[in-house]
Design an enzyme around this catalytic site. Structure first.
Site, PDB file in Angstrom:
ATOM      1  N   GLY A 191      30.295  14.240 -22.935  1.00 26.99           N
ATOM      2  CA  GLY A 191      30.455  15.025 -21.713  1.00 26.99           C
ATOM      3  C   GLY A 191      31.710  15.870 -21.775  1.00 26.99           C
ATOM      4  O   GLY A 191      32.190  16.230 -22.858  1.00 26.99           O
ATOM      5  N   CYS A 192      32.271  16.191 -20.625  1.00 31.67           N
ATOM      6  CA  CYS A 192      33.448  17.051 -20.541  1.00 31.67           C
ATOM      7  C   CYS A 192      34.629  16.441 -21.295  1.00 31.67           C
ATOM      8  O   CYS A 192      35.008  15.297 -21.059  1.00 31.67           O
ATOM      9  CB  CYS A 192      33.825  17.263 -19.077  1.00 31.67           C
ATOM     10  N   PHE A 193      35.235  17.234 -22.191  1.00 32.93           N
ATOM     11  CA  PHE A 193      36.328  16.669 -22.994  1.00 32.93           C
ATOM     12  C   PHE A 193      37.575  16.385 -22.175  1.00 32.93           C
ATOM     13  O   PHE A 193      38.415  15.587 -22.591  1.00 32.93           O
ATOM     14  CB  PHE A 193      36.651  17.489 -24.245  1.00 32.93           C
ATOM     15  N   CYS A 214      37.591  14.695 -19.475  1.00 28.70           N
ATOM     16  CA  CYS A 214      37.399  13.283 -19.084  1.00 28.70           C
ATOM     17  C   CYS A 214      37.620  12.356 -20.273  1.00 28.70           C
ATOM     18  O   CYS A 214      38.311  11.343 -20.164  1.00 28.70           O
ATOM     19  CB  CYS A 214      35.981  13.073 -18.551  1.00 28.70           C
TER      20      CYS A 214
END
Length: 218
Positions: free
Chosen positions: A51-53, A55
């Site tokens: 997912g979003c890096f 995070c």
């Protein structure tokens, strides 16, 4: 009319060839021989996409034995990917992190546990509302030992949850460092609405599950 039909045919043919070439290039990445990153000053490197890096970087930086985490792109077939290009889904790359860690303090096996324990392992092509191939889950292995660790844990989790696990397993090839403004994003922008509503809650859920792995005063 004839010209229009010919033009449409030419566009369709080019599009099909382009897609076929893209698929062929991506296939080559998946089937490549893994590249092993040597230890440097006793520190190892591991690579994950989840997912979003923003995070994922924050999650791994909270782990005892991890020195640094860098956001970037990996798993695709193009060179020098950018944030804008990877967001199109056409580069094959996913937002990924490079985890620099002390293998005497934390093992690769534990980092894989962190990986599966810090996401929805069943969601395909994304995490939460972040959707698209650039947000897909990938674990990168550098040798056969790492590959077996990943596959065994993935299989055990699939059996435990009685469902398919979305994470792809890729041989590591290259990690492209993301633009400067993406680095340490959660720490530098704590009041950003995405950080407040997505990143911090995800980090806190992870900390609650793995308190024994978290750095002191983190």
């Amino acid at each position: 009319m004839k010209n229009i039909v010919f033009t449409l045919f030419a566009i369709l043919l080019f599009s099909c060839q382009n897609n076929a070439q893209t698929n062929k290039n991506q296939e080559a990445v998946i089937n490549a021989k893994p590249i092993e990153v040597p230890l440097k000053n006793g520190k190892a490197k591991a690579y994950f996409a989840s997912g979003c890096f923003w995070c994922v970087e924050a999650i791994y930086e909270s782990i005892n034995g991890v020195d640094e985490v860098i956001s970037g792109y990996s798993g695709g077939h193009t060179k020098n990917p950018t944030y804008e290009a990877s967001n199109t889904g056409r580069t094959g790359h996913a937002e990924a992190v490079e985890v620099i860690y002390d293998p005497n303090v934390v093992s690769f096996e534990t980092l894989v546990d962190v990986y599966f324990g810090s996401q929805d392992p069943t969601q395909v092509n994304g995490q939460g509302n972040d959707r698209g191939s650039q947000y897909r889950s990938i674990i990168f292995y550098q040798n056969q030992e790492q590959k077996q660790i990943i596959l065994k844990k993935k299989e055990a989790l699939a059996k435990k949850l009685n469902t398919n696990i979305a994470a792809e397993v890729y041989p590591f090839q290259k990690f492209w460092i993301a633009e400067d403004y993406h680095q340490n994003y959660e720490r530098l922008h704590p009041n950003n609405s995405y950080i407040q509503n997505v990143s911090i809650p995800r980090l806190n859920r992870f900390k609650a599950k793995f308190p024994e792995l978290i750095k002191k005063n983190h």
